[in-house]
Design a protein around this motif. Structure first.
Motif, short mmCIF file in Angstrom:
data_model
loop_
_atom_site.label_atom_id
_atom_site.label_comp_id
_atom_site.label_asym_id
_atom_site.label_seq_id
_atom_site.Cartn_x
_atom_site.Cartn_y
_atom_site.Cartn_z
N ALA A 190 -1.83 -9.01 13.94
CA ALA A 190 -3.24 -9.12 13.55
C ALA A 190 -3.72 -10.56 13.56
O ALA A 190 -4.89 -10.83 13.87
N LEU A 191 -2.84 -11.51 13.24
CA LEU A 191 -3.21 -12.92 13.17
C LEU A 191 -2.89 -13.69 14.44
O LEU A 191 -3.02 -14.92 14.47
N ASP A 192 -2.44 -12.97 15.47
CA ASP A 192 -2.11 -13.58 16.75
C ASP A 192 -1.02 -14.65 16.59
O ASP A 192 -1.11 -15.76 17.12
N VAL A 193 0.01 -14.29 15.82
CA VAL A 193 1.16 -15.17 15.61
C VAL A 193 2.36 -14.57 16.35
O VAL A 193 2.64 -13.37 16.25
N THR A 231 12.75 -2.65 4.71
CA THR A 231 12.25 -2.06 5.95
C THR A 231 10.73 -2.08 5.99
O THR A 231 10.12 -2.39 7.03
N ALA A 232 10.10 -1.75 4.87
CA ALA A 232 8.64 -1.78 4.82
C ALA A 232 8.13 -3.20 5.06
O ALA A 232 7.16 -3.42 5.80
N ALA A 233 8.79 -4.18 4.44
CA ALA A 233 8.37 -5.58 4.61
C ALA A 233 8.55 -6.03 6.05
O ALA A 233 7.71 -6.77 6.59
N ALA A 234 9.62 -5.58 6.70
CA ALA A 234 9.85 -5.96 8.10
C ALA A 234 8.71 -5.46 8.99
O ALA A 234 8.20 -6.19 9.86
N GLY A 235 8.28 -4.23 8.77
CA GLY A 235 7.18 -3.69 9.55
C GLY A 235 5.87 -4.42 9.29
O GLY A 235 5.09 -4.67 10.22
N GLU A 236 5.64 -4.79 8.04
CA GLU A 236 4.40 -5.47 7.72
C GLU A 236 4.37 -6.89 8.30
O GLU A 236 3.30 -7.39 8.68
N VAL A 237 5.52 -7.53 8.36
CA VAL A 237 5.58 -8.86 9.00
C VAL A 237 5.11 -8.78 10.44
O VAL A 237 4.31 -9.60 10.90
N LEU A 238 5.62 -7.79 11.17
CA LEU A 238 5.19 -7.64 12.57
C LEU A 238 3.72 -7.29 12.68
O LEU A 238 3.01 -7.81 13.55
N ALA A 239 3.26 -6.39 11.81
CA ALA A 239 1.87 -5.98 11.87
C ALA A 239 0.94 -7.15 11.57
O ALA A 239 -0.09 -7.35 12.25
N LEU A 240 1.28 -7.94 10.55
CA LEU A 240 0.44 -9.08 10.20
C LEU A 240 0.47 -10.14 11.30
O LEU A 240 -0.58 -10.73 11.65
N ALA A 241 1.64 -10.38 11.88
CA ALA A 241 1.73 -11.34 12.97
C ALA A 241 0.84 -10.91 14.13
O ALA A 241 0.13 -11.74 14.72
#
Length: 294
Positions: A197-200, A185-195
């Motif tokens: 931040a990087l405009d992905v 769950t933590a990794a899922a949230g970080e994937v969205l957050a990083l995307a």
């Protein structure tokens, strides 16, 4: 049905309420109690008797099922229930209590002549409401028939892990399983957050891993909750996930294992709770990636 029992459910939060309903639908006589009675009252529409005290709730019960916040809470409520407990009754302790609490719970059971079952469950709101939980259970083989109708009513299957509930084999398995759930769950949230931040576009990432070994239905399910703003009602609340993450870290530490991911996940969840997301689904740990709510 031939296996009709009187079952007391102590604790009617997300999971306990669903379990009480499914027990009543299976034909059992169900008596329920919750610290905040108003949260239990809707169960009366399903034929559940809502009691005013734990002692009243357990009177005449064949099986007592506890689904409370943690081990100390379960022990406190069972002490309140003590005057109404029937010697020889089965106690299915389904709270995620952690390993440190099991000794006191089992000792209480012995002192009150209860047959103790360590019986945490895997699953969240939806499988609980559908009676599709997985029950992880440890307890004496000669008494399992006493609790089998209860486990069958709330779960799709029961996984037996041992003969002595006090040894905590079911709880240990539950902590291992929850460590994976919390990390994912933590990794899922970080994937969205990083995307973000990087405009992905997150869909580009999901397309990239689709059908491969990195693909995961749980990832899509949790990220969809965030993207579609469907964090309430919670399947598994942030505040409860904080508690479980801390129990996991503690269990590792007590056994000489450092769990860095679990510790970091606990901190993320605590930050999300401090931001006001404590009652939302644990996927709301996503917001902990930002100084302010995204």
């Amino acid at each position: 049905m031939t296996d009709q029992l009187t079952v007391s459910v102590l604790g009617t939060g997300i999971m306990g309420a669903a379990m009480a309903r499914n027990l009543a639908r299976a034909g059992h006589t169900v008596r329920a109690w919750n610290r905040t009675r108003a949260k239990a009252e809707p169960l009366t529409a399903d034929g559940v008797h809502v009691a005013g005290t734990p002692a009243e709730a357990v009177e005449g019960a064949d099986v007592v099922l506890t689904m409370l916040y943690d081990g100390p809470a379960a022990l406190e409520v069972m002490r309140e229930a003590a005057p109404g407990l029937r010697a020889g009754a089965a106690w299915a302790q389904s709270t995620t209590a952690g390993t440190a609490a099991l000794g006191d719970l089992a000792a209480f059971a012995r002192a009150h002549d209860l047959v103790f079952f360590d019986a945490p469950v895997l699953g969240t709101r939806q499988p609980a409401e559908a009676g599709q939980l997985t029950v992880l259970a440890a307890g004496p083989g000669e008494h399992r028939d006493a609790v089998a109708p209860v486990f069958d009513a709330v779960g799709a299957r029961t996984v037996w892990t041992g003969e002595d509930g006090g040894e905590g084999s079911a709880t240990r398995l539950k902590l291992v399983a929850n460590s994976w759930v919390i990390a994912a769950t933590a990794a899922a949230g970080e994937v969205l957050a990083l995307a973000q931040a990087l405009d992905v576009d997150p869909n580009a990432f999901f397309a990239l891993i689709a059908g491969g070994p990195l693909d995961m239905g749980y990832l899509k399910a949790k990220t969809d909750l965030i993207r579609d703003d469907r964090l309430s009602p919670a399947q598994f609340a942030v505040a409860t996930a904080v508690k479980d993450a801390r129990l996991i870290v503690e269990a590792g530490r007590e056994n000489g294992v450092r769990l860095d991911v679990a510790a970091a996940s606990a901190e993320r969840l605590e930050r999300a709770a401090a931001q006001g997301h404590g009652d939302e689904d644990m996927a709301a740990a996503y917001f902990a990636s930002f100084d302010k709510n995204a």
